[in-house]
Design a protein around this motif. Sequence first.
Motif, PDB file in Angstrom:
ATOM      1  N   TYR A   1       2.819   2.799   6.169  1.00  0.00           N
ATOM      2  CA  TYR A   1       2.429   1.378   5.643  1.00  0.00           C
ATOM      3  C   TYR A   1       3.599   0.770   5.014  1.00  0.00           C
TER       4      TYR A   1
ATOM      5  N   PRO B   1      -4.475   0.715  -2.038  1.00  0.00           N
ATOM      6  CA  PRO B   1      -3.238  -0.207  -2.466  1.00  0.00           C
ATOM      7  C   PRO B   1      -2.335   0.573  -3.882  1.00  0.00           C
TER       8      PRO B   1
ATOM      9  N   LYS C   1       0.806  -1.300   0.220  1.00  0.00           N
ATOM     10  CA  LYS C   1      -0.241  -0.003  -0.030  1.00  0.00           C
ATOM     11  C   LYS C   1       0.998   1.356  -0.261  1.00  0.00           C
TER      12      LYS C   1
END
Length: 631
Positions: free
Chosen positions: A272, A131, A125
Amino acid sequence: MIGLRRISQGLSFLALVGVVLARGAQAEVPYFQHAVLSGLLPPMEERLPTNPLEVTPGKDQVIGNYGGKLRTLIGNPSDVKLMFVNGYARLVGFTADLEIKPDILESVEVSEGRIFTMKLREGHKWSDGHPFTSEDFRYWWEDIANNPKLSPAGPPAPLIINGELPTVEFPDAKTVVYSWSAPNPNFLTDLAGAAPLLIYRPAHYLRKHHVAYIDPAKLSPVQKIKLKAWAANHNRLDNLYKFDNPNLPTLQPWRNSTPPPATRFVGKRNPYFHRVDPEGRQLPYIDELIFTVSESKLIPAKAASGDVDLQARGLRLQDATFLKENEQRSQYKVLLWETARGSHFTLYPNLNSEDATWRKLMRDVRFRRALSLAVHREEINDILFFGLAVEGNNAVQKQSPFYTEELRTKWATFDLDKANALLDEMGLTERNNDGIRIMPNGKPLVIVIETAGEETEQSDILELINESWEQIGVEVFTKPSQRAVFRNRIFSGETVMSVWSGFEDGIPNAQSSPAARAPTSQTSYQWPKWGQYFETKGKSGEPVDIPEAQHLFELYERWLASTNDDEKAEIWREMLNIHADQQFTIGVVGAILQPVVVSDNLRNVPREGIYNWDPGAQFGIYHPDLFWFEN
């Protein structure tokens, strides 16, 4: 009863917190624990890709602890991009041994040297949690690189092989394929650079600013007016490398949270980020980066006062003694790393100068050779570098398999008699009362050497060069200017000669790209317009019109087409010999040691390393995401 129910609910919540902490305190990053417990962030295992990249600590490195803010100084606000450079998250990246390995990519398969099948990590991500998929690659290729408004010159020149653009395919959300009909040996190297070829963008963020995805019917009259400038706005927002838009999602270990203009930039950890340590803990270890803008000349003094945790930018070998004297007082250590450039200090005669007289002089190889022979390199080394530098051409360092003494010394030994003879042979025999030679246009031979004005070291070296050049009837005038102005003057042909560091890759092997040794880039200050002509596919700049430079370009094309390492090595040697003979750039000293100030509390910074831009990304190849504070 109501009171008891509230107490019971409170106890249940505390019990839940206790369970979460008991299960995840060791795994979860402390910096994010509150956000996770509050439901603002998912837990670490949901933030990581399914198959994160495990990074094993290297030499002088161990598994570390979380926390802390790393302080460093930068010379100007644009240097905030060093968060991107040193973070060094790339599709593929160089290891400390200068091998290329997948990083952001889970894998890359190369077929026939021309077909590159790239696989993304499942569940990877962006820093905002969206994403990261092949759609981000498609958006860049179709909506940016091939959009005439956003990319007037078309896709970047490194993607063009024998005049051919790649075929780009996106078979599924995890796969991207680039292919050419001929090999592209530079592709992975370009992706791994300090300032890399970036073939992806956060499509979900940028679509909102792209005319193809905006419905004019839903816009207000003011928004419709602004839409006319959509391309400029898009270009302003989407520069992943400049790192100056805090709203632009990133894949780096830290994200810049400070919009310009500013004098203090804060990089906050990316929740992330795709790397973990051997214990499965998400990297980076350090929570925040603090980049503070300082006058370049004050950086050594501030470093010596303990105002930094890690500093190399703005420090010179001449500062090492002063910095060592303050180690104990300010609680840091001074490391001395090797550098890998072809030359630390290099003169760039502008073969594309707009002035006809100067252009003719600079293009005469006898003139360039004479100037090189009249540089007293040994004196410069002894006075400014304690005799520790290597004197010679802008060629390669001893770690390269191509190194020879001839490459280092050809036309680069101090010989005033030979230099004077070459200038006399050119017909520059007339001198004024001060002993300065007279040019064909009747003016004294005074070379204005332009600098970016960022380092006093350059002025000191030029002063010594002026003293020796006066003995061959050539005078030097130094003109400093801001970096952007400096570069624009070179690109436009207004400069006669400039100063910069030498070739970044001073330790090449057969697989290394020799692109910088051919006229392929506008930022090659000896031939900016030839480089611009290549980069813009002939739309601007000038075509190469010197046989030796054209031969370099042809050799580079041969290297691109070759799949044989022995042939590639021979091409490298021929190109290096041409440079040494032609003196297109005039190297002075190289292999300078780089002082690196490291706080006593900071761990995992290697005691020995190579400090280089490309390959190296300064600290990047040593994984700053593994650096950590003991206290």
